[in-house]
Scaffold this motif. Structure first.
Motif, short mmCIF file in Angstrom:
data_model
loop_
_atom_site.label_atom_id
_atom_site.label_comp_id
_atom_site.label_asym_id
_atom_site.label_seq_id
_atom_site.Cartn_x
_atom_site.Cartn_y
_atom_site.Cartn_z
N VAL A 187 0.75 -1.15 0.08
CA VAL A 187 0.25 -0.16 -0.08
C VAL A 187 0.94 1.27 0.03
O VAL A 187 1.94 1.33 0.76
N CYS A 188 0.58 2.12 -0.93
CA CYS A 188 1.32 3.48 -1.11
C CYS A 188 0.22 4.48 -1.38
O CYS A 188 -0.11 4.48 -2.47
N ASP A 236 3.63 1.23 2.75
CA ASP A 236 5.12 1.66 2.23
C ASP A 236 5.14 3.03 2.18
O ASP A 236 5.39 3.80 1.18
N ARG A 260 1.00 4.85 -9.02
CA ARG A 260 2.33 5.70 -8.36
C ARG A 260 3.60 5.26 -8.54
O ARG A 260 4.43 6.16 -8.41
#
Ligand code: UDP
Ligand code: MG
Length: 316
Positions: free
Chosen positions: A12-13, A44, A207
């Motif tokens: 997860v970011c 993260d 991302r």
């Protein structure tokens, strides 16, 4: 009867907008499969509300395991961390952005129960994706299949199920520059594939920026192929061959036969041939040296020498 444990690993970011929906969909899926899930979320280094949401989820549901990084270490590190904590009979890696549809999990599990040790999600090409990204990833896969040490079909993703045996083998990797996907492909084992359409990203843009993708591509090539190292040597050998032929021709034609073809090779041209020849020697020496560097590189990666599927009648 106690249900068997099944791990779900989610890097997860900054995914605050999709986490709750992902969690709900995962819960729904696991109501209908005969496994007890553990949801391992690895944050993260998110800078949005993701850590808060994950903490809330883990308070409300003990099946939610939560690992928070001190900063952003990248998706590869996040998935590795998740896998290192996975205790299930199998683990599924899934993106947090809902591009990997959780509804497909029962199909993954089915293939696994039928005997596949890795089930790889293959993404169908997406029209919405930018041309550069699409061709870039296609070319990367093609090149890696040509020069790399393992095979991956076009479109293979991180959306995959791993048997416990593979997670165990994966933990033996100590190399730092890593691409989880490529390492798993390197391990071998019996594979099955599931094709899926990636949903649009539920929010914002990917991302990974192009720069990050290019860096990851380079890391992967260096970790899985020695061809780039050898290129100098091959080029040198080619140059030596060409310059050698030219040189021989000049020596025989000019000096031994007395220029019967009336070419009158100039001194400059002869010098050029000589320089070319010497450059070839330098490149070949570089190539030889890189063979040793390649060996050092391979040794320092500490890849396991072999990977075992199972052992019978021997105590581990
Ligand atoms: N991700 C991460 N760390 C990063 C970048 C991404 O953990 O530094 C996670 C992200 O939250 C998502 C998954 O990795 O769950 C895939 O990221 P993204 O959607 O940006 O990549 P793509 O879909 O383009 O492969
Ligand atoms: Mg994505």
């Amino acid at each position: 009867m106690k249900k068997r444990l099944f791990s779900v690993v989610v890097p997860v970011c900054n995914e605050a907008d999709s986490l709750e929906r992902l969690y709900r969909e995962l819960c729904t899926v696991f109501e209908s499969v005969p496994y007890e899930p553990e949801f391992i979320f690895v944050d993260d280094g998110s800078t949005d509300a993701s850590p808060h949401i994950l903490q809330q989820l883990s308070v409300g549901d003990t099946r939610v395991k939560y690992i928070q990084f001190s900063r952003n270490f990248g998706k590869e590190a996040a998935t590795s961390a998740g896998l290192s904590y996975a205790r299930g009979d199998a683990a599924l890696m899934i993106d947090a952005d809902l591009q990997h549809p959780p509804q497909l999990i029962p199909e993954f599990i089915e293939k696994w129960e039928e005997g596949a040790e890795i089930v790889v999600g293959i993404r169908r090409p997406r029209a919405a994706e930018s041309f550069l990204r699409r061709t870039g990833s296609r070319m990367f896969t093609a090149i890696m299949n040509m020069i790399g040490d393992s095979y991956a079909p076009q479109g293979s993703t991180d959306f995959r199920l791993l048997d416990a045996a593979i997670i165990k083998a994966f933990r033996a990797f100590t190399e730092r520059g890593r691409m989880t996907r490529a390492l798993i492909d390197w391990l071998g084992f019996k594979r099955a594939y599931i094709h899926f359409d990636a949903a649009e990203r539920s929010d914002g843009s990917a991302r990974y920026r192009y720069g990050g993708l290019a860096r990851l591509a380079l890391t992967t090539i260096v970790a899985h192929s020695r061809l780039p190292l050898r290129l100098a040597g091959y080029l040198g050998a080619l140059i030596i061959f060409l310059a050698g032929c030219l040189g021989l021709f000049v020596i025989i034609e000019q000096f031994m036969l007395g220029d019967p073809l009336h070419i009158e090779v100039s001194g400059t041209a002869m010098l050029a041939i000589m320089i070319l020849f010497l450059n070839g020697i330098v490149l070949v020496s570089l190539g030889l040296m890189s063979l040793y560097i390649g060996t050092i590189h391979e040794e320092t990666m500490h890849r396991p020498l072999f990977v075992v599927r199972r052992i019978l009648n021997i105590e581990e």
